[in-house]
Scaffold this active site. Structure first.
Site, PDB file in Angstrom:
ATOM      1  N   CYS A 148       0.851  -1.177   0.000  1.00 42.78           N
ATOM      2  CA  CYS A 148       0.000   0.000   0.000  1.00 42.78           C
ATOM      3  C   CYS A 148       0.893   1.235   0.000  1.00 42.78           C
ATOM      4  CB  CYS A 148      -0.923   0.014   1.220  1.00 42.78           C
ATOM      5  SG  CYS A 148      -0.055   0.304   2.776  1.00 42.78           S
ATOM      6  N   CYS A 182       3.474  -8.955  25.154  1.00 45.02           N
ATOM      7  CA  CYS A 182       2.824  -7.661  24.967  1.00 45.02           C
ATOM      8  C   CYS A 182       3.361  -6.682  26.010  1.00 45.02           C
ATOM      9  CB  CYS A 182       1.307  -7.811  25.108  1.00 45.02           C
ATOM     10  SG  CYS A 182       0.447  -6.231  25.089  1.00 45.02           S
ATOM     11  N   CYS A 190       9.316   1.129  15.794  1.00 47.88           N
ATOM     12  CA  CYS A 190      10.112   1.173  17.014  1.00 47.88           C
ATOM     13  C   CYS A 190      10.065  -0.187  17.680  1.00 47.88           C
ATOM     14  CB  CYS A 190       9.560   2.230  17.984  1.00 47.88           C
ATOM     15  SG  CYS A 190       7.973   1.758  18.712  1.00 47.88           S
ATOM     16  N   CYS A 241      -0.308  -6.837  21.748  1.00 44.86           N
ATOM     17  CA  CYS A 241      -1.223  -7.904  21.374  1.00 44.86           C
ATOM     18  C   CYS A 241      -2.393  -7.348  20.576  1.00 44.86           C
ATOM     19  CB  CYS A 241      -1.739  -8.633  22.613  1.00 44.86           C
ATOM     20  SG  CYS A 241      -2.788  -7.590  23.635  1.00 44.86           S
ATOM     21  N   HIS A 280      -3.506 -66.709 -23.081  1.00 52.29           N
ATOM     22  CA  HIS A 280      -3.012 -65.359 -23.358  1.00 52.29           C
ATOM     23  C   HIS A 280      -3.755 -64.372 -22.471  1.00 52.29           C
ATOM     24  CE1 HIS A 280      -1.436 -61.955 -25.485  1.00 52.29           C
ATOM     25  NE2 HIS A 280      -2.605 -61.597 -25.962  1.00 52.29           N
ATOM     26  N   CYS A 309      -4.664   1.608   6.422  1.00 46.10           N
ATOM     27  CA  CYS A 309      -5.551   0.917   5.494  1.00 46.10           C
ATOM     28  C   CYS A 309      -6.556   0.050   6.228  1.00 46.10           C
ATOM     29  CB  CYS A 309      -4.742   0.019   4.558  1.00 46.10           C
ATOM     30  SG  CYS A 309      -3.638   0.919   3.471  1.00 46.10           S
ATOM     31  N   HIS A 356      -1.040   1.603  20.306  1.00 47.44           N
ATOM     32  CA  HIS A 356       0.322   2.071  20.055  1.00 47.44           C
ATOM     33  C   HIS A 356       0.382   2.772  18.704  1.00 47.44           C
ATOM     34  CE1 HIS A 356       4.752   1.915  19.875  1.00 47.44           C
ATOM     35  NE2 HIS A 356       4.579   1.554  18.616  1.00 47.44           N
ATOM     36  N   CYS A 389       2.828 -61.494 -21.523  1.00 46.16           N
ATOM     37  CA  CYS A 389       1.546 -60.788 -21.525  1.00 46.16           C
ATOM     38  C   CYS A 389       0.992 -60.673 -20.105  1.00 46.16           C
ATOM     39  CB  CYS A 389       0.532 -61.460 -22.442  1.00 46.16           C
ATOM     40  SG  CYS A 389       0.386 -63.225 -22.180  1.00 46.16           S
ATOM     41  N   CYS A 395       0.369  -5.754  28.394  1.00 44.46           N
ATOM     42  CA  CYS A 395      -0.131  -6.825  29.250  1.00 44.46           C
ATOM     43  C   CYS A 395       0.976  -7.449  30.088  1.00 44.46           C
ATOM     44  CB  CYS A 395      -0.748  -7.953  28.433  1.00 44.46           C
ATOM     45  SG  CYS A 395      -2.027  -7.452  27.307  1.00 44.46           S
ATOM     46  N   CYS A 442       5.927  -3.691  16.208  1.00 41.74           N
ATOM     47  CA  CYS A 442       5.878  -2.407  15.496  1.00 41.74           C
ATOM     48  C   CYS A 442       7.084  -2.301  14.567  1.00 41.74           C
ATOM     49  CB  CYS A 442       5.892  -1.260  16.506  1.00 41.74           C
ATOM     50  SG  CYS A 442       5.923   0.359  15.740  1.00 41.74           S
TER      51      CYS A 442
END
Lengths: 92, 510
Positions: free
Chosen positions: B6, B46, B62, B67, B464, B98, B76, B168, B49, B59
């Protein structure tokens, strides 16, 4: 909470987490679980149109059914393997 | 698939390049080495958390892990205006501007290369991705512009086989094998990894693989299978020589050699021969259940044996049956042929019914009952415990006894589609009778379709082998050594039939 973190760390460090994930992936494919959900997800996309669906949408819609349809045998097996792993770890 | 990413990602790449993604992907998604795993274990949690959570994102702007569930990564992004993050489960890039994941060709390539490298070192599993031709492959395709289109009238997969002197019997089995759908898919997908490193030219599976290449090459000149013949003679001594052999015996011997040469590829096969996972076992092996019921205490002793084929009696009522009762229990639909005691005609279904009926073993053949601990009169019954993906029915047309050798030419009518439900072990009730009411709903899982028929013409002394094989779902061809000709379904169903090959119509997950 501390214990959970410790267990998770041990699983990642030893590479066991990846192995278990791989095993789980294989089991879920073999029993048809993944294909069922794939079909479900495709239907959702078809219905709404590819432009109108985000990954988060799909995850939100598919997750409940996905969790519910994991075969018990698979759950049991994974649990057993985790238990075995833990019993072999010193200091846990 | 849209691999242009994007505008936001593009502008990020202009400013910071691909290094941030590279680092995150390598450290936290691939995390191949011991050191990397330790680092991952310690830092992937996280930051809000303070613990490990599903759907962690890193990220790109940085050092921050957040989570998804509690929307910490979203927060964030909003607060710091860091709009790009990488999901640590799969390496997908999320663009918060987006509002969805975006896919960038350059980053996909980096991710794929990192994974491939790690997979080569055996540290990480390579993910299955759709085939993308490399530049070398594109060049090859451009240099060889001739394309073979498979149409209804395409004869690819059909090829005659030269008779090398009474071979055969081998030619017919080769035709049947090269038209066994699952086996064909296996070999055309080049799935065989040869286990015989020292003498790869002794491997029958490799030769079979080459045979499939010959059959699907589009070459119309008959193939001369001298190498195959030589390998068969080497590995199955009892079949060596230029005499006419039994096609059924060759079939079993061939499966056995292929099975042995496949071994070692799949784990568990060394310790337990019954649990081999080679392609032969996956396709041809079924389970035959044998129940012996003590007539005194009704205790049932059950064994299950693997099988590659089912050999069926044609309904002869001669003195081979111990119990005189069975003479009158004849289930064949045709009349009895006076002198030879062979019915003039019967059906495959009748033969199977006879095969799976409970048989009283007679007072001269008592079996030791585990409960009673003495020999008791018993009944024995065979049923199908597990159906193979491909079922081979062998009609026992050749009788060998000390007095005579002869061929039984009784006509056995066989269907195009066969339902095996009524012959399954699950249908067996306590009396040993099989529930065979026509009104039963037939299970999809037990339906089979005919795809090859091997026929024997002539007498037991001079005969045969020819065969019919099915191509393209509904086109039948007659294979008479080097001569391949179109045939009708009716011709196939009217033929005498010696070996009948059926494949399951629907493959199901177990």
């Amino acid at each position: 909470m501390r214990m959970k973190e410790k267990i998770n760390q041990k699983l990642i460090e030893t590479g066991e987490k990846e192995r278990l994930k791989e095993l789980l992936r294989t089991q879920l494919i073999e029993c048809g679980w993944r294909d069922e959900l794939k079909v479900h997800a495709k239907e959702i996309v078809k219905e709404r149109g590819i432009e109108n669906v985000t990954v988060d949408n799909l995850i939100a819609e598919v997750t409940p059914k996905a969790r519910a349809s994991v075969p018990d045998a698979v759950k049991k097996d994974l649990l057993q393997r985790i238990r075995t792993f833990l019993s072999q770890q010193p200091g846990l | 698939m849209n691999l242009d990413g994007c505008a936001h990602l593009r502008s990020f790449k202009t400013r910071k390049g691909t290094e941030p993604f590279r680092i995150v992907h390598s450290y936290f998604i691939i995390a191949a080495s011991q050191e990397a795993r330790k680092r991952k274990a310690n830092s992937c949690y996280c930051h809000m958390c303070k613990q490990h959570r599903p759907r962690l994102h890193a990220c790109l702007h940085c050092v921050f892990f957040g989570c998804h569930g509690a929307r910490h990564i979203h927060e964030h992004a909003r607060v710091k205006q860091h709009n790009l993050a990488v999901d640590l489960s799969y390496g997908a890039v999320m663009c918060f501007s987006c509002g969805d994941y975006v896919y960038d060709r350059e980053l996909e390539t980096i991710a794929r290369d990192q994974r491939r490298k790690a997979a080569k070192n055996g540290q990480v599993k390579e993910l299955c991705c759709p085939w993308d031709p490399t530049s070398a492959e594109i060049e090859l395709l451009q240099r060889n512009p001739k394309r073979r289109k498979i149409t209804e009238s395409s004869t690819i997969g059909l090829r005659g086989l030269i008779n090398l002197g009474n071979t055969c019997f081998m030619n017919c089995i080769v035709q049947a094998l090269t038209h066994t759908p699952l086996l064909r898919d296996y070999f055309l997908a080049d799935r065989h990894n040869c286990q015989m490193e020292d003498n790869a030219n002794m491997c029958l599976v490799c030769e079979l693989s080459r045979l499939f290449q010959e059959f699907y090459s589009g070459v119309r000149v008959p193939h001369i299978p001298f190498r195959l013949l030589h390998l068969v003679w080497t590995h199955a001594r009892h079949l060596a020589g230029y005499e006419q052999q039994d096609a059924h015996e060759f079939f079993i011997a061939a499966l056995d050699v292929i099975h042995r040469h496949c071994k070692g590829q799949n784990s568990e096969s060394e310790t337990n021969p019954h649990h081999c996972n080679c392609i032969i076992d996956q396709i041809f092996t079924g389970g035959l259940q044998s129940d012996v019921t003590c007539q005194h205490c009704r205790c049932v002793s059950t064994t299950i044996d693997p099988f590659w084929d089912i050999s069926l009696d044609l309904g002869s009522d001669d003195a081979r049956n111990n119990n005189n009762d069975t003479v009158n229990r004849g289930t064949s639909s045709g009349k009895l042929n006076g002198c030879d005691n062979h019915p003039e005609s019967t059906t495959l279904t009748d033969c199977l019914k006879r095969f799976t009926r409970a048989e009283h073993l007679g007072s001269s053949a008592k079996i030791k009952c585990n409960a009673c601990q003495i020999n008791r009169e018993s009944t024995k019954q065979l049923t199908m415990k597990k159906l193979p993906l491909v079922a081979c029915f062998h009609l026992k047309r050749f009788e060998h006894s000390t007095r005579y050798h002869k061929k039984i030419s009784t006509y056995v009518s066989f269907p195009q589609y066969l339902d095996m439900t009524s012959f399954m072990s699950s249908r067996r009730n306590d009396n040993g009778y099989i529930n065979g009411t026509i009104a039963e709903i037939n299970s999809d899982n037990n339906r089979y379709a005919l795809f090859a028929v091997v026929n024997h013409l002539g007498t037991i002394e001079s005969g045969h082998y020819t065969c019919y094989i099915r191509q393209h779902k509904d086109q039948w061809f007659k294979c008479d050594d080097a001569l391949i000709s179109k045939a009708t379904l009716q011709q196939v169903l009217d033929s005498e039939g010696y070996l009948l090959f059926y494949h399951k119509q629907f493959l199901e997950y177990e």
